[in-house]
Design a protein around this motif. Structure first.
Motif, PDB file in Angstrom:
ATOM      1  N   SER A 253     -15.720 -16.428 -20.476  1.00 13.02           N
ATOM      2  CA  SER A 253     -17.001 -15.729 -20.575  1.00 13.02           C
ATOM      3  C   SER A 253     -17.586 -15.362 -19.222  1.00 13.02           C
ATOM      4  N   CYS A 254     -17.347 -16.228 -18.241  1.00 13.46           N
ATOM      5  CA  CYS A 254     -17.975 -15.958 -16.930  1.00 13.46           C
ATOM      6  C   CYS A 254     -16.985 -15.433 -15.912  1.00 13.46           C
ATOM      7  N   TRP A 255     -15.779 -15.108 -16.338  1.00 14.51           N
ATOM      8  CA  TRP A 255     -14.767 -14.663 -15.384  1.00 14.51           C
ATOM      9  C   TRP A 255     -15.192 -13.384 -14.676  1.00 14.51           C
ATOM     10  N   LYS A 256     -15.645 -12.383 -15.457  1.00 14.23           N
ATOM     11  CA  LYS A 256     -16.039 -11.109 -14.849  1.00 14.23           C
ATOM     12  C   LYS A 256     -17.348 -11.246 -14.098  1.00 14.23           C
ATOM     13  N   ASP A 257     -18.291 -12.044 -14.678  1.00 13.97           N
ATOM     14  CA  ASP A 257     -19.591 -12.179 -14.037  1.00 13.97           C
ATOM     15  C   ASP A 257     -19.497 -12.884 -12.690  1.00 13.97           C
ATOM     16  N   ARG A 258     -18.501 -13.710 -12.536  1.00 15.83           N
ATOM     17  CA  ARG A 258     -18.384 -14.467 -11.304  1.00 15.83           C
ATOM     18  C   ARG A 258     -17.448 -13.812 -10.292  1.00 15.83           C
ATOM     19  N   ALA A 259     -16.970 -12.626 -10.609  1.00 13.74           N
ATOM     20  CA  ALA A 259     -16.021 -11.980  -9.701  1.00 13.74           C
ATOM     21  C   ALA A 259     -16.664 -11.714  -8.339  1.00 13.74           C
ATOM     22  N   TRP A 260     -17.904 -11.240  -8.379  1.00 15.17           N
ATOM     23  CA  TRP A 260     -18.559 -10.942  -7.103  1.00 15.17           C
ATOM     24  C   TRP A 260     -18.870 -12.224  -6.332  1.00 15.17           C
ATOM     25  N   ILE A 261     -19.108 -13.323  -7.058  1.00 14.69           N
ATOM     26  CA  ILE A 261     -19.346 -14.609  -6.394  1.00 14.69           C
ATOM     27  C   ILE A 261     -18.079 -15.078  -5.694  1.00 14.69           C
ATOM     28  N   ASN A 262     -16.946 -14.893  -6.375  1.00 14.97           N
ATOM     29  CA  ASN A 262     -15.677 -15.292  -5.766  1.00 14.97           C
ATOM     30  C   ASN A 262     -15.374 -14.474  -4.517  1.00 14.97           C
ATOM     31  N   ARG A 263     -15.697 -13.162  -4.583  1.00 13.68           N
ATOM     32  CA  ARG A 263     -15.497 -12.323  -3.394  1.00 13.68           C
ATOM     33  C   ARG A 263     -16.403 -12.767  -2.251  1.00 13.68           C
ATOM     34  N   ALA A 264     -17.639 -13.144  -2.614  1.00 16.16           N
ATOM     35  CA  ALA A 264     -18.570 -13.611  -1.582  1.00 16.16           C
ATOM     36  C   ALA A 264     -18.076 -14.907  -0.947  1.00 16.16           C
ATOM     37  N   ARG A 265     -17.480 -15.763  -1.760  1.00 13.42           N
ATOM     38  CA  ARG A 265     -16.953 -17.015  -1.223  1.00 13.42           C
ATOM     39  C   ARG A 265     -15.781 -16.757  -0.296  1.00 13.42           C
ATOM     40  N   ASP A 266     -14.971 -15.746  -0.617  1.00 13.66           N
ATOM     41  CA  ASP A 266     -13.847 -15.414   0.250  1.00 13.66           C
ATOM     42  C   ASP A 266     -14.340 -14.935   1.619  1.00 13.66           C
ATOM     43  N   ILE A 267     -15.423 -14.127   1.588  1.00  9.91           N
ATOM     44  CA  ILE A 267     -15.982 -13.616   2.844  1.00  9.91           C
ATOM     45  C   ILE A 267     -16.708 -14.723   3.597  1.00  9.91           C
ATOM     46  N   GLY A 268     -17.443 -15.539   2.853  1.00 14.51           N
ATOM     47  CA  GLY A 268     -18.260 -16.571   3.472  1.00 14.51           C
ATOM     48  C   GLY A 268     -19.716 -16.143   3.500  1.00 14.51           C
ATOM     49  N   TYR A 269     -20.604 -17.114   3.617  1.00 19.45           N
ATOM     50  CA  TYR A 269     -22.036 -16.824   3.578  1.00 19.45           C
ATOM     51  C   TYR A 269     -22.643 -16.610   4.963  1.00 19.45           C
ATOM     52  N   PRO A 271     -21.917 -14.266   7.304  1.00 18.73           N
ATOM     53  CA  PRO A 271     -22.302 -12.874   7.555  1.00 18.73           C
ATOM     54  C   PRO A 271     -23.551 -12.446   6.789  1.00 18.73           C
ATOM     55  N   ILE A 272     -23.713 -12.969   5.586  1.00 16.66           N
ATOM     56  CA  ILE A 272     -24.896 -12.614   4.786  1.00 16.66           C
ATOM     57  C   ILE A 272     -26.156 -13.143   5.456  1.00 16.66           C
ATOM     58  N   LEU A 273     -26.115 -14.400   5.900  1.00 18.91           N
ATOM     59  CA  LEU A 273     -27.271 -14.967   6.579  1.00 18.91           C
ATOM     60  C   LEU A 273     -27.570 -14.225   7.873  1.00 18.91           C
ATOM     61  N   PHE A 274     -26.528 -13.840   8.596  1.00 21.05           N
ATOM     62  CA  PHE A 274     -26.722 -13.082   9.834  1.00 21.05           C
ATOM     63  C   PHE A 274     -27.443 -11.763   9.557  1.00 21.05           C
ATOM     64  N   CYS A 275     -27.004 -11.064   8.520  1.00 23.17           N
ATOM     65  CA  CYS A 275     -27.623  -9.781   8.179  1.00 23.17           C
ATOM     66  C   CYS A 275     -29.089  -9.943   7.787  1.00 23.17           C
ATOM     67  N   ILE A 276     -29.405 -11.029   7.090  1.00 23.79           N
ATOM     68  CA  ILE A 276     -30.796 -11.252   6.682  1.00 23.79           C
ATOM     69  C   ILE A 276     -31.682 -11.470   7.899  1.00 23.79           C
ATOM     70  N   VAL A 277     -31.239 -12.336   8.822  1.00 22.60           N
ATOM     71  CA  VAL A 277     -32.031 -12.605  10.030  1.00 22.60           C
ATOM     72  C   VAL A 277     -32.152 -11.351  10.891  1.00 22.60           C
ATOM     73  N   PHE A 278     -31.069 -10.603  11.017  1.00 22.84           N
ATOM     74  CA  PHE A 278     -31.087  -9.383  11.819  1.00 22.84           C
ATOM     75  C   PHE A 278     -32.047  -8.352  11.222  1.00 22.84           C
ATOM     76  N   ALA A 279     -32.009  -8.200   9.906  1.00 20.79           N
ATOM     77  CA  ALA A 279     -32.902  -7.235   9.235  1.00 20.79           C
ATOM     78  C   ALA A 279     -34.363  -7.638   9.391  1.00 20.79           C
ATOM     79  N   CYS A 280     -34.661  -8.924   9.281  1.00 22.35           N
ATOM     80  CA  CYS A 280     -36.041  -9.388   9.460  1.00 22.35           C
ATOM     81  C   CYS A 280     -36.524  -9.129  10.887  1.00 22.35           C
ATOM     82  N   THR A 281     -35.643  -9.283  11.862  1.00 21.10           N
ATOM     83  CA  THR A 281     -36.017  -9.026  13.257  1.00 21.10           C
ATOM     84  C   THR A 281     -36.345  -7.550  13.472  1.00 21.10           C
ATOM     85  N   ILE A 282     -35.518  -6.655  12.931  1.00 25.79           N
ATOM     86  CA  ILE A 282     -35.768  -5.213  13.058  1.00 25.79           C
ATOM     87  C   ILE A 282     -37.071  -4.821  12.375  1.00 25.79           C
TER      88      ILE A 282
END
Length: 382
Positions: A253-269, A271-282
Motif C-alpha cells: 500500500s505504501c510502496w508508491k507513496d514512499r518512493a519519493w522518501i526512498n529517493r530522498a534517503r538516497d540523496i541524504g537530508y 542538501p535539503i537542510l543546506f537549501c533551507i538555510v541558504f534560502a532563508c539567508t537570501i
C-alpha cells in the motif's frame, strides 16, 4: 517439509540428575563428570588409552567437551586424545561442545588444532549445532575469534539462520543478522529462514526476521508455491499468518507513496537542510537589508543585519565541511576490536569477551553494528 535434527548424545546416562555421588568406572565416566584425579589414575596407573572410543563410538574428549571441562580436555589432548576424532556420525568434540555452549572447552580444542569447519554426515558444522541448540554466546565466540562461516549451508542447503528460525531462538537470529547473515537464502525445498519460522509458529522469530528483511522475504515462495504467511495459515498459526499478511499489505500500500522518501534517503537530508538555510539567508537580505519600502536603517541595525548574514554564511561553510567529513569517534579505554569494516572504537566492541554479550543479545543493532548497551557503558566511562 521436514528438518532432520542433529543426532548428538547430550542427555546421557553419564549425567546424574539425582545429586548422588556418581560411580565412575572408566575414563569415559571420569571425563563426563570432570574427575581429573580418577582420570589420571586410569591413564597413568592402569595404562588406559584416551584415543579409543567406548562401545557407542564416543571418545573421552567428546564427553569432557560436552560438559565443559577445559582442564580435562587439555589433559586428554596431552595424553593421546585426538581433537580430530569422529564418532559414528562423524561429529567431533567441537560439535559436542557446541551442544551446551562449552566455550572454554571449545577454546582448548581450537587452540590445539581442531578445525572449526568440519562437517558431520548431515553437513552440520559447529555453527549449525550452536544455532540448533540456541547457544548464542558460543556461536558468537567461534565466529568472532576463529572466523567460523556463519552462513555455511548443510547438506540440505540450510544455514544456521534457518536452524535458529526453525527452533525459535530469537537472540541467535539477532546475532546472525548482526553478522549480515543472508536472510534470503533458500534451501533445497526453496524455504527461507522466514518460511521455517512461520512453519513452527515462532512469533518472535518471525517478527525479528520481518523487521530486518524486505518485501522480498515476505513474497518468496518455496518449491510447493507457498509464501511464509500461507505456510503459517496452513499449519494453523493464524496469529503469525495475520502479522505476515498485514506486513505484506503494508509494503504494497505504501510502496508508491514512499518512493519519493526512498529517493530522498538516497540523496541524504544534508542538501535539503543546506537549501533551507541558504534560502532563508537570501530572503533576509532581500526583505530587510535591501528593502526599498522600509525606512532607512541605522548603523546599529545595519551592523546587526550584516553580522547575522556573515554568521549564516560561516555556518553554511562549517555545515558543508562537517557533512562531508568523518565525524570521528569517542575514545574508550582500549582493548576493542573492529568488526564488519567498522572504523574507530565508536563502532566496535570486544566480540571475543563473552562477558560483554551475556543477556545483551536483544540490544544488537544490525544497522549500526554496535551492541547498544555496551556502547552506552563505554560512553559513561569516558
Amino acid at each position: 517439509m521436514s528438518l532432520s535434527e542433529i543426532e548428538i548424545v547430550s542427555d546421557s546416562s553419564k549425567t546424574n540428575s539425582t545429586g548422588q555421588q556418581p560411580v565412575i568406572l572408566d575414563v569415559f565416566g571420569a571425563s563426563a563428570y570432570g574427575d581429573l584425579p580418577k582420570l589420571t589414575k586410569f591413564v597413568q596407573q592402569d595404562g588406559v588409552s584416551l584415543s579409543q572410543p567406548d562401545a557407542n563410538g564416543y571418545y573421552p574428549l567428546q564427553w569432557a567437551s560436552l560438559n565443559n571441562f577445559p582442564h580435562l580436555a587439555h589433559y586428554i589432548i596431552q595424553h593421546g586424545g585426538d581433537v580430530h576424532a569422529v564418532d559414528n556420525v562423524r561429529q567431533t568434540a567441537l560439535h559436542w561442545a557446541a551442544v551446551r555452549g562449552s566455550v572454554a572447552a571449545a577454546d582448548v580444542l581450537l587452540q590445539n588444532g581442531a578445525r572449526v569447519e568440519v562437517p558431520d554426515v548431515n553437513g552440520y558444522r559447529a555453527v549449525h549445532v550452536a544455532a540448533q541448540y540456541g547457544q548464542t554466546s558460543f556461536l558468537n565466540y567461534i565466529v568472532s575469534k576463529y572466523h567460523a562461516d556463519f552462513d555455511a549451508p548443510d547438506n540440505d542447503g540450510r544455514t544456521p539462520l534457518h536452524w535458529a528460525a526453525y527452533k525459535g531462538f530469537a537472540d541467535t537470529i539477532r546475532l546472525l543478522l548482526f553478522w549480515d547473515a543472508f536472510q534470503g537464502k533458500q534451501d533445497k525445498e526453496g524455504c527461507t529462514p522466514l518460511h521455517w519460522a512461520a512453519l513452527r509458529g515462532n512469533l518472535e522469530a518471525c517478527v525479528v526476521l520481518m523487521h530486518a528483511g524486505t518485501k522480498q522475504e515476505l513474497t518468496v515462495k518455496d518449491s510447493a508455491g507457498f509464501t511464509p504467511a500461507q505456510i503459517a495459515a496452513d499449519r494453523g498459526h493464524h496469529h503469525v499468518s495475520l502479522i505476515l499478511s498485514n506486513a505484506l499489505r503494508g509494503h504494497n500500500s505504501c510502496w508508491k507513496d514512499r518512493a519519493w522518501i526512498n529517493r530522498a534517503r538516497d540523496i541524504g537530508y544534508a542538501p535539503i537542510l543546506f537549501c533551507i538555510v541558504f534560502a532563508c539567508t537570501i530572503i533576509f537580505i532581500n526583505s530587510v537589508l535591501f528593502a526599498s519600502n522600509l525606512q532607512k536603517i541605522t548603523a546599529v541595525v545595519g551592523l546587526w543585519g550584516w553580522t547575522a548574514v556573515s554568521l549564516s554564511v560561516a555556518s553554511l561553510l562549517v555545515f558543508i565541511r562537517c557533512s562531508s567529513k568523518d565525524p570521528g569517534y569517542v575514545k574508550t579505554s582500549g582493548g576493542i576490536r573492529s568488526i564488519a569494516g567498522a572504523e574507530g572504537p565508536l563502532l566496535t566492541i570486544d566480540l571475543a569477551s563473552t562477558a560483554n554479550w551475556i543477556g545483551n543479545w536483544s540490544q544488537l543493532c544490525p544497522t549500526c553494528k554496535v551492541l547498544i548497551k555496551s556502547f552506552r557503558v563505554h560512553l559513561q566511562q569516558v
